[in-house]
Design a protein around this motif. Structure first.
Motif, PDB file in Angstrom:
ATOM      1  N   GLY A  30     -24.391  18.328  18.289  1.00  0.00           N
ATOM      2  CA  GLY A  30     -23.166  17.416  18.295  1.00  0.00           C
ATOM      3  C   GLY A  30     -23.002  16.019  18.040  1.00  0.00           C
ATOM      4  N   VAL A  31     -23.899  15.478  17.878  1.00  0.00           N
ATOM      5  CA  VAL A  31     -24.037  14.162  17.221  1.00  0.00           C
ATOM      6  C   VAL A  31     -24.465  14.026  15.855  1.00  0.00           C
ATOM      7  CG1 VAL A  31     -25.053  11.652  17.646  1.00  0.00           C
ATOM      8  CG2 VAL A  31     -24.236  13.311  19.384  1.00  0.00           C
ATOM      9  N   ASP A  32     -23.865  13.107  14.825  1.00  0.00           N
ATOM     10  CA  ASP A  32     -23.993  13.091  13.430  1.00  0.00           C
ATOM     11  C   ASP A  32     -25.481  11.875  13.368  1.00  0.00           C
ATOM     12  OD1 ASP A  32     -22.388  15.163  12.331  1.00  0.00           O
ATOM     13  OD2 ASP A  32     -20.851  13.647  13.290  1.00  0.00           O
ATOM     14  N   VAL A  33     -25.152  10.937  14.096  1.00  0.00           N
ATOM     15  CA  VAL A  33     -25.984  10.063  13.969  1.00  0.00           C
ATOM     16  C   VAL A  33     -26.753   9.288  15.259  1.00  0.00           C
ATOM     17  CG1 VAL A  33     -26.281   7.358  13.072  1.00  0.00           C
ATOM     18  CG2 VAL A  33     -24.853   9.060  11.891  1.00  0.00           C
ATOM     19  N   ILE A 108     -19.369  14.502  27.687  1.00  0.00           N
ATOM     20  CA  ILE A 108     -18.409  13.618  26.909  1.00  0.00           C
ATOM     21  C   ILE A 108     -18.183  14.185  25.624  1.00  0.00           C
ATOM     22  CG2 ILE A 108     -18.453  11.214  25.721  1.00  0.00           C
ATOM     23  CD1 ILE A 108     -20.010  10.233  27.813  1.00  0.00           C
ATOM     24  N   LEU A 109     -18.910  14.971  24.721  1.00  0.00           N
ATOM     25  CA  LEU A 109     -18.644  15.595  23.533  1.00  0.00           C
ATOM     26  C   LEU A 109     -17.800  16.664  23.626  1.00  0.00           C
ATOM     27  CD1 LEU A 109     -22.353  15.821  22.180  1.00  0.00           C
ATOM     28  CD2 LEU A 109     -20.505  14.373  21.254  1.00  0.00           C
ATOM     29  N   PHE A 158     -29.516   5.525  34.298  1.00  0.00           N
ATOM     30  CA  PHE A 158     -29.632   6.480  33.111  1.00  0.00           C
ATOM     31  C   PHE A 158     -28.298   7.199  33.148  1.00  0.00           C
ATOM     32  CE2 PHE A 158     -31.825  10.609  31.289  1.00  0.00           C
ATOM     33  CZ  PHE A 158     -31.894   9.760  30.168  1.00  0.00           C
ATOM     34  N   ARG A 159     -27.461   6.656  32.185  1.00  0.00           N
ATOM     35  CA  ARG A 159     -25.974   7.032  31.963  1.00  0.00           C
ATOM     36  C   ARG A 159     -25.456   7.194  30.663  1.00  0.00           C
ATOM     37  NH1 ARG A 159     -23.023   3.199  36.121  1.00  0.00           N
ATOM     38  NH2 ARG A 159     -24.817   4.058  37.607  1.00  0.00           N
ATOM     39  N   ALA A 160     -24.453   7.880  30.439  1.00  0.00           N
ATOM     40  CA  ALA A 160     -23.728   7.949  29.081  1.00  0.00           C
ATOM     41  C   ALA A 160     -22.323   7.462  29.151  1.00  0.00           C
ATOM     42  CB  ALA A 160     -23.795   9.272  28.538  1.00  0.00           C
ATOM     43  N   ILE A 161     -21.883   6.815  28.289  1.00  0.00           N
ATOM     44  CA  ILE A 161     -20.455   6.345  28.424  1.00  0.00           C
ATOM     45  C   ILE A 161     -19.811   6.690  26.976  1.00  0.00           C
ATOM     46  CG2 ILE A 161     -19.148   4.009  28.900  1.00  0.00           C
ATOM     47  CD1 ILE A 161     -21.876   2.947  29.683  1.00  0.00           C
ATOM     48  N   SER A 162     -18.442   6.788  27.231  1.00  0.00           N
ATOM     49  CA  SER A 162     -17.948   7.081  26.036  1.00  0.00           C
ATOM     50  C   SER A 162     -17.219   5.618  25.360  1.00  0.00           C
ATOM     51  CB  SER A 162     -16.453   7.911  26.251  1.00  0.00           C
ATOM     52  OG  SER A 162     -15.486   7.221  27.041  1.00  0.00           O
TER      53      SER A 162
END
Length: 337
Positions: A30-33, A108-109, A158-162
């Motif tokens: 789902g991620v390009d780069v 997020i995606l 350990f976390r992801a943020i938009s």
């Protein structure tokens, strides 16, 4: 095109950074780069040079150690400037499993979350001591109450943020960003999700704090500041009301003896009660003033978000113009701060 930037705040991580980088994914569904960003927070062991040798796309260097919160802020600012749609924060000591990054970014995606926290399973994590497990549970419980969230592992780094969430969060603490971010996100009604993640045994003692009491004190101060900033009426008026209530007790005591004709010997109760009553009223008034300041801060934060979005539009127009004219925008220099 969706860009993911994985940022790693580092302080003297030259020995462990290569293994951490090797474990990071080069492709995510789902991620390009996928790009890497290392924040060298004043290291003296060549951490930045190691990062460049291993092909890290972006390196931010602090001239002196400024602390984890400042390193995190620098990383987020650079990631936003580099066009990140999602930012993942991990540690340079290899504590977290790089393979779990895809699980972090998936909510997020899918548009289900603004922030995703990696839940380390504190209650039964074999790498945590009993004292650390207790501290994590208590601290996370307090953060859940203050932020109005259900995050079980509030201090997980350990976390992801938009991108949108990163533009709206403004870290103000100088100690650790983890609890400050969650309280802000909860009060700003962001969607917060958690996913289970794997951990490894610590390669070295934590450099974030030198002792458990200091960590507890600093984290408590951070949580109190964050909550007071976003709920000043509740914090100050509640405290003031409690002080005033306590002040009423000796006043009522004095009135009782006075009604019995023995008020002269209990004037001190009236003095103490009156002082507490005045103090409680002043604290409540401070809450009203702080609430006005908080309202002004919200307006400033909204203007800041608009400014950041305008910068995104300008950058997009610049790249579009560069593409149409057949030129390439000059690469960014490696930051030093």
């Amino acid at each position: 095109m969706t860009k993911l930037i994985i940022q790693i705040p580092c302080l003297n991580e030259a020995a462990t950074l290569p293994a951490t980088l090797a474990a990071l994914p080069r492709r995510v569904a789902g991620v390009d780069v996928v790009e890497f960003l290392v924040i060298d927070d004043g290291s003296d062991d060549g951490t930045a040079q190691v990062a460049r040798q291993w092909g890290v796309h972006h390196v931010v260097s602090h001239r002196r150690n400024r602390g984890l919160a400042a390193a995190f802020r620098s990383g987020v600012d650079r990631a936003l400037a580099e066009g990140a749609d999602i930012i993942v924060n991990t540690d340079g000591d290899g504590q977290y499993e790089g393979g779990d990054i895809e699980a972090l970014v998936t909510p997020i995606l899918r548009g289900q979350a603004d922030i995703v926290i990696g839940d380390r399973g504190v209650s039964d994590n074999a790498h945590f001591s009993p004292i650390k497990r207790l501290m994590q549970r208590v601290g996370s419980g307090v953060v859940q109450h203050l932020a109005g969230t259900t995050v079980a592992d509030a201090v997980s780094g350990f976390r992801a943020i938009s991108r949108d969430a990163a533009q709206r969060i403004n870290i103000t603490t100088e100690f650790s960003y983890t609890t400050d971010m969650l309280i802000q996100a909860g009060r700003k009604r962001m969607a917060i999700a958690t996913v289970p993640v794997r951990t490894h045994a610590a390669a070295r003692p934590s450099r974030l704090f030198k002792s458990v009491p200091r960590f507890v004190m600093q984290t408590g101060i951070t949580m109190a500041r964050s909550f007071t900033a976003y709920k000043p009426l509740r914090a100050f008026v509640g405290t003031g009301s409690l002080i005033a209530f306590v002040g009423m007790i000796p006043i009522v005591r004095f009135l009782w003896f006075w009604s019995q004709g023995d008020g002269g010997g209990h004037v001190q109760s009236l003095v103490i009660g009156g002082a507490l009553l005045v103090l409680g009223t002043l604290v409540a008034i401070m809450g009203m003033v702080a609430d006005l300041v908080a309202a002004n801060r919200k307006l400033m934060e909204e203007n800041l978000v608009r400014t950041r979005k305008l910068e995104d539009m300008v950058a997009a127009l610049h790249h579009q113009h560069a593409a149409q004219s057949g030129t390439q925008a000059s690469p960014r220099r490696k930051d030093a701060a």
